[in-house]
Design a protein around this motif. Structure first.
Motif, PDB file in Angstrom:
ATOM      1  N   GLN A  89     -12.019  -4.694  -5.298  1.00  0.00           N
ATOM      2  CA  GLN A  89     -13.267  -4.539  -4.559  1.00  0.00           C
ATOM      3  C   GLN A  89     -13.421  -3.178  -3.896  1.00  0.00           C
ATOM      4  N   LEU A  90     -12.319  -2.473  -3.716  1.00  0.00           N
ATOM      5  CA  LEU A  90     -12.364  -1.189  -3.013  1.00  0.00           C
ATOM      6  C   LEU A  90     -11.873  -0.059  -3.921  1.00  0.00           C
ATOM      7  N   PRO A  91     -12.411   1.145  -3.742  1.00  0.00           N
ATOM      8  CA  PRO A  91     -12.081   2.252  -4.656  1.00  0.00           C
ATOM      9  C   PRO A  91     -10.839   3.032  -4.260  1.00  0.00           C
ATOM     10  N   PHE A  92      -9.736   2.305  -3.939  1.00  0.00           N
ATOM     11  CA  PHE A  92      -8.540   3.064  -3.588  1.00  0.00           C
ATOM     12  C   PHE A  92      -7.473   3.047  -4.666  1.00  0.00           C
ATOM     13  N   LYS A  93      -7.649   2.296  -5.747  1.00  0.00           N
ATOM     14  CA  LYS A  93      -6.647   2.269  -6.818  1.00  0.00           C
ATOM     15  C   LYS A  93      -6.491   3.643  -7.455  1.00  0.00           C
ATOM     16  N   ARG A  94      -7.625   4.312  -7.708  1.00  0.00           N
ATOM     17  CA  ARG A  94      -7.577   5.628  -8.348  1.00  0.00           C
ATOM     18  C   ARG A  94      -6.799   6.617  -7.474  1.00  0.00           C
ATOM     19  N   ARG A  95      -7.042   6.588  -6.144  1.00  0.00           N
ATOM     20  CA  ARG A  95      -6.373   7.551  -5.281  1.00  0.00           C
ATOM     21  C   ARG A  95      -4.875   7.230  -5.186  1.00  0.00           C
ATOM     22  N   ALA A  96      -4.540   5.932  -5.166  1.00  0.00           N
ATOM     23  CA  ALA A  96      -3.131   5.566  -5.136  1.00  0.00           C
ATOM     24  C   ALA A  96      -2.420   6.074  -6.379  1.00  0.00           C
ATOM     25  N   ASP A  97      -3.037   5.876  -7.540  1.00  0.00           N
ATOM     26  CA  ASP A  97      -2.434   6.348  -8.772  1.00  0.00           C
ATOM     27  C   ASP A  97      -2.296   7.870  -8.773  1.00  0.00           C
ATOM     28  N   ALA A  98      -3.327   8.541  -8.264  1.00  0.00           N
ATOM     29  CA  ALA A  98      -3.298  10.001  -8.227  1.00  0.00           C
ATOM     30  C   ALA A  98      -2.216  10.509  -7.294  1.00  0.00           C
ATOM     31  N   THR A  99      -2.003   9.786  -6.193  1.00  0.00           N
ATOM     32  CA  THR A  99      -1.025  10.222  -5.207  1.00  0.00           C
ATOM     33  C   THR A  99       0.393  10.126  -5.757  1.00  0.00           C
ATOM     34  N   THR A 100       0.632   9.141  -6.625  1.00  0.00           N
ATOM     35  CA  THR A 100       2.002   8.911  -7.080  1.00  0.00           C
ATOM     36  C   THR A 100       2.324   9.683  -8.348  1.00  0.00           C
ATOM     37  N   THR A 101       1.373  10.443  -8.869  1.00  0.00           N
ATOM     38  CA  THR A 101       1.657  11.226 -10.081  1.00  0.00           C
ATOM     39  C   THR A 101       2.178  12.605  -9.733  1.00  0.00           C
ATOM     40  N   ASP A 120      -5.303  12.281   8.023  1.00  0.00           N
ATOM     41  CA  ASP A 120      -6.152  12.299   6.829  1.00  0.00           C
ATOM     42  C   ASP A 120      -5.834  11.106   5.924  1.00  0.00           C
ATOM     43  N   PRO A 121      -5.980   9.882   6.443  1.00  0.00           N
ATOM     44  CA  PRO A 121      -5.522   8.710   5.685  1.00  0.00           C
ATOM     45  C   PRO A 121      -6.460   8.305   4.559  1.00  0.00           C
ATOM     46  N   ASP A 122      -5.904   7.507   3.634  1.00  0.00           N
ATOM     47  CA  ASP A 122      -6.706   6.839   2.615  1.00  0.00           C
ATOM     48  C   ASP A 122      -7.287   5.536   3.158  1.00  0.00           C
ATOM     49  N   ILE A 123      -6.429   4.794   3.883  1.00  0.00           N
ATOM     50  CA  ILE A 123      -6.790   3.467   4.387  1.00  0.00           C
ATOM     51  C   ILE A 123      -6.571   3.419   5.892  1.00  0.00           C
ATOM     52  N   LEU A 124      -7.549   2.903   6.608  1.00  0.00           N
ATOM     53  CA  LEU A 124      -7.418   2.690   8.044  1.00  0.00           C
ATOM     54  C   LEU A 124      -7.783   1.243   8.354  1.00  0.00           C
ATOM     55  N   PHE A 125      -6.826   0.500   8.898  1.00  0.00           N
ATOM     56  CA  PHE A 125      -7.082  -0.870   9.323  1.00  0.00           C
ATOM     57  C   PHE A 125      -7.582  -0.876  10.758  1.00  0.00           C
ATOM     58  N   VAL A 126      -8.597  -1.690  11.030  1.00  0.00           N
ATOM     59  CA  VAL A 126      -9.008  -1.982  12.401  1.00  0.00           C
ATOM     60  C   VAL A 126      -8.852  -3.487  12.592  1.00  0.00           C
ATOM     61  N   GLU A 127      -7.846  -3.888  13.354  1.00  0.00           N
ATOM     62  CA  GLU A 127      -7.614  -5.296  13.620  1.00  0.00           C
ATOM     63  C   GLU A 127      -8.318  -5.696  14.910  1.00  0.00           C
ATOM     64  N   MET A 148       0.822  -1.210   0.000  1.00  0.00           N
ATOM     65  CA  MET A 148       0.000   0.000   0.000  1.00  0.00           C
ATOM     66  C   MET A 148       0.856   1.260   0.000  1.00  0.00           C
ATOM     67  N   ILE A 149       1.897   1.249   0.798  1.00  0.00           N
ATOM     68  CA  ILE A 149       2.780   2.414   0.874  1.00  0.00           C
ATOM     69  C   ILE A 149       3.486   2.621  -0.468  1.00  0.00           C
ATOM     70  N   ALA A 150       3.896   1.518  -1.113  1.00  0.00           N
ATOM     71  CA  ALA A 150       4.532   1.626  -2.424  1.00  0.00           C
ATOM     72  C   ALA A 150       3.583   2.206  -3.459  1.00  0.00           C
ATOM     73  N   ASP A 151       2.282   1.993  -3.271  1.00  0.00           N
ATOM     74  CA  ASP A 151       1.271   2.540  -4.174  1.00  0.00           C
ATOM     75  C   ASP A 151       0.897   3.974  -3.822  1.00  0.00           C
ATOM     76  N   GLY A 152       1.582   4.545  -2.830  1.00  0.00           N
ATOM     77  CA  GLY A 152       1.321   5.932  -2.471  1.00  0.00           C
ATOM     78  C   GLY A 152       0.153   6.127  -1.543  1.00  0.00           C
ATOM     79  N   LEU A 153      -0.334   5.051  -0.931  1.00  0.00           N
ATOM     80  CA  LEU A 153      -1.478   5.164  -0.030  1.00  0.00           C
ATOM     81  C   LEU A 153      -1.043   5.611   1.360  1.00  0.00           C
ATOM     82  N   ASN A 154      -1.863   6.418   1.973  1.00  0.00           N
ATOM     83  CA  ASN A 154      -1.663   6.954   3.315  1.00  0.00           C
ATOM     84  C   ASN A 154      -2.415   6.038   4.282  1.00  0.00           C
TER      85      ASN A 154
END
Length: 210
Positions: free
Chosen positions: A198-210, A95-102, A29-35
């Motif tokens: 299944q989740l709409p975070f690919k677009r944001r990851a791509d946007a973050t790394t551009t 202000d994250p993109d992804i938040l895990f709750v374990e 996720m971090i490599a994809d630019g996700l917060n």
């Protein structure tokens, strides 16, 4: 502008591999630019949070440990107040993109409140036996994605992967599940690609790394 936060729950019995799953997904996720930020639950400790903080995979301040002090699924379903406070704290700070709750380690009946997560993964362990799917626990039936983990040790504990797969197809017809070993990077990549689909975070990851 604030990011559109996606909250991903991870539940399952003790030892199923919940913390390891986060450790494996974080670098991708971090490599994809996700917060990314993480909330972990333990009964009377913050052991899983400490493990993640010591991993070096993410800034330790981005991880909050919650001591549930009672039945683990109560803190993620009936009374998620402590978790919601942790989610709000991390959300306001980063202000994250992804938040895990374990979740803390629980039984097959554990589920997540929709007030707490948007999508949730339930993990079961091949060492528990190939009859686990047929027991029709709520976690197996209701989760958005079920991971049948530790497929690599099935032969050593008398578990039939074929019967496990048959059980999963029977109780989750047409719904997502994966057989996996988190020690196999190809399996981890399959899990990540499933989440991306299944989740709409690919677009944001791509946007973050551009």
């Amino acid at each position: 502008m604030k990011n559109e936060l996606i909250r991903i729950g991870i539940g399952g019995p003790v030892g199923a591999g919940k913390t390891l799953l986060i450790e494996k997904l974080l670098p991708k996720m971090i490599a994809d630019g996700l917060n990314v930020v993480v909330v972990t639950n333990d009964l009377v400790t913050k052991e899983d949070a400490a493990r993640l903080k010591d991993s070096g995979l993410i800034d330790p301040d981005r991880i909050v440990g919650v001591e549930t002090g009672a039945c683990p699924h109560t803190a993620i379903r009936e009374d998620p107040a402590a978790n919601l406070c942790a989610v709000e704290r991390l959300s306001s700070l980063y202000d994250p993109d992804i938040l895990f709750v374990e979740s803390g380690g629980d039984n097959l009946a554990s589920t997540f409140s929709p007030d707490l997560v948007d999508y949730w993964i339930f993990m079961i362990d091949c060492a528990a036996g190939h009859d686990i799917p047929r027991k029709r626990g709520l976690g197996v039936l209701k989760a958005d994605l079920v991971l049948v983990n530790k497929a690599d040790i099935a032969a050593f504990v008398g578990t039939s992967l074929e019967k496990m797969a048959q059980g999963m197809e029977e109780v989750r017809p047409g719904r997502a599940w994966l057989m996996s070993s988190l020690l196999n990077d190809e399996d981890v990549q399959d899990i990540y690609e499933t989440l991306r689909q299944q989740l709409p975070f690919k677009r944001r990851a791509d946007a973050t790394t551009t």
